[in-house]
Scaffold this active site. Sequence first.
Site, PDB file in Angstrom:
ATOM      1  N   LYS A 369       1.208  -1.116   0.467  1.00  0.00           N
ATOM      2  CA  LYS A 369      -0.033   0.023   0.105  1.00  0.00           C
ATOM      3  C   LYS A 369       1.125   1.101  -0.157  1.00  0.00           C
ATOM      4  O   LYS A 369       0.836   1.628   0.506  1.00  0.00           O
ATOM      5  CB  LYS A 369      -0.830  -0.103   1.317  1.00  0.00           C
TER       6      LYS A 369
HETATM    7  P1  BMP Z   1      -8.023 -11.146   7.017  1.00  0.00           P
HETATM    8  O1  BMP Z   1      -9.215 -11.358   5.863  1.00  0.00           O
HETATM    9  O2  BMP Z   1      -7.256 -11.661   8.431  1.00  0.00           O
HETATM   10  O3  BMP Z   1      -9.110 -10.127   7.577  1.00  0.00           O
HETATM   11  O4  BMP Z   1      -7.255 -10.633   6.203  1.00  0.00           O
HETATM   12  C1  BMP Z   1      -7.381  -9.127   4.855  1.00  0.00           C
HETATM   13  C2  BMP Z   1      -6.054  -9.096   4.600  1.00  0.00           C
HETATM   14  O5  BMP Z   1      -6.504  -8.076   3.177  1.00  0.00           O
HETATM   15  C3  BMP Z   1      -5.436  -8.344   5.381  1.00  0.00           C
HETATM   16  O6  BMP Z   1      -3.432  -8.324   4.364  1.00  0.00           O
HETATM   17  C4  BMP Z   1      -5.589  -6.671   5.120  1.00  0.00           C
HETATM   18  O7  BMP Z   1      -4.103  -6.215   5.203  1.00  0.00           O
HETATM   19  C5  BMP Z   1      -6.156  -6.738   3.974  1.00  0.00           C
HETATM   20  N1  BMP Z   1      -6.746  -5.693   3.713  1.00  0.00           N
HETATM   21  C6  BMP Z   1      -8.088  -5.580   3.798  1.00  0.00           C
HETATM   22  O8  BMP Z   1      -8.356  -6.103   4.668  1.00  0.00           O
HETATM   23  N2  BMP Z   1      -8.599  -4.625   3.864  1.00  0.00           N
HETATM   24  C7  BMP Z   1      -8.593  -3.714   2.731  1.00  0.00           C
HETATM   25  O9  BMP Z   1      -9.647  -3.060   2.411  1.00  0.00           O
HETATM   26  C8  BMP Z   1      -7.228  -3.960   2.394  1.00  0.00           C
HETATM   27  C9  BMP Z   1      -6.667  -5.023   2.710  1.00  0.00           C
HETATM   28  O10 BMP Z   1      -5.373  -4.171   1.720  1.00  0.00           O
END
Ligand code: BMP
Length: 533
Positions: A369
């Site tokens: 990002k």
């Molecule tokens: P999780 O499914 O464990 O919540 O992980 C989601 C992943 O996607 C994380 O690595 C987070 O940094 C990324 N992410 C997110 O959750 N929401 C966004 O809007 C953008 C992301 O990159």
Amino acid sequence: MTHCVEGELTPQSPAKTSCGEVAPCCDRNEGHSSPRATQGERRLACGAEHGTGCEEDLFFVSTKRRRFLGMEQLAKDLFEIGAVKFGTFKLKSGITSPFYVDLRVAVSYPRVLRSIAALYLECLQDFSSAFDVICGVPYTALPFATAMAVQGDLPMVMCRKEVKDHGTRRVVEGAFTQGSRCLIIEDVVTSGSSILEVVGALRAEGLKVDHAIVLLDREQGGCEALLGQGIGLRSVFRISNLVGTLRNLNLLEPGKVDMILDFICTARAASDVKRPETNVPSALPVAASSSSPVRDQLYSIAEKKRSILCVAADVQSTKELLGIADAVGPHICVLKLHADIIQDWTTDTSRRLRELADKHSFMLFEDRKFADIGNTVVAQFSAGVHRISSWADIVNAHAIPGPGLIEGLRHACAISGRMIGLLLVAQMSSNGNLIDERYTATCLRMAREAFPFCIGFIAQERLDPTGKLFVMAPGVQLDSKGDQLGQQYNSPEYLLKRKGVDFLIVGRGIYGSEEPAKAAQMYKELSWSVLHG
Ligand code: BMP
């Protein structure tokens, strides 16, 4: 490192200067060398020694400003001498184009010729490698290369278009030796084929050719085609930059600009003639309109593995990361990571990760990002502990700093010689995030302008009605609605069917489960069947 195309110039740019003020090539450090001048000579040419950090900063600022001013003036000049025209033009191919470029006329305007040469010389600073000779692509770029050679005191060779049937029958004229490093100078690049012809001839004569500079990139896949042949391309202008600059100078009406940018996007898509026939599932954006090798690769993997699943491996050690990658590898098309949370990251981590990516056929997505000015993201992308540009296939960025960030990444990507795709973060899954519809719409526009380097979005719904720019959606889990820190989860069915996203990103739902491999297989099969059910 800076980059040639600094993004569109704003109307607030300082008062214009004459082309003559654009100084010849000067070097910032030993890594950026012009073909011949010694370090001392280059410092003299710049008029400043720049040993301390502070002086260096000032040096960077003045160099960039000079380049901005030079580009703005040249854009205006090219418009005024009719080298770039806007209207309705029938091209050789039969296509009707809203712009026409013919730079041959520039030879009749010495001042314009001088500024073209000066901007090519500025571009030289973007290369970390040195060159022994330059070579213009015949015919239009020959006078440009000559002006550059004279202005920058650079040795030049000439590559014949036709070989004489008498005399020496030499293809390459001038003084060079086997292994001489040659920089190609071209006026306009469309498909890249003219440059490749000259590269072939020069390589056949024993010259080493890895880089080219073009005055105007028409953004029709030439840059990517050249990269595929090991040629890194730098451009003074991309057509969208030139158009944006003319708009800012009030030389083009905004309505016309939109029409031209739409034409550029369509022409880019149509330029992909070598696209392999694929049987991509209907809910995926169709690779038929793609001219992005990274995008094509992703679609080909997705189709072969019947997987639109990206696993977010948000673990904190190399061992865990490699363990997850190996376990879920057979079920995913992309592995997403945050390299900066791995405590023991070394180059060995990226090497072994790449081995697993090749073994299981998935792409590596560094969720960095980026969100800084172009000059900084170039370093964040290619330097430091993580050296992201040396191993990632996909990276993402916030659009908030503006197009300079995208240009910086694109530049660093070209220098790395690797194909990397960019995703813009156009929406977020977290509760209360500050992104609104207007911001998302601007992201869409920026992404279109940056295609094929920019291949899609991190978002929560389909944004590009044509489907050319795809969406990867995070915030996916079956067993939870969210976490304590604002994350919000939706089901695969909701995001794929109701929101029209193309790929799903699942993190804790997979790496946090008892058996990540089984969980990955379940998410993979479920999401694929939602698409085809
Ligand atoms: P999780 O499914 O464990 O919540 O992980 C989601 C992943 O996607 C994380 O690595 C987070 O940094 C990324 N992410 C997110 O959750 N929401 C966004 O809007 C953008 C992301 O990159």
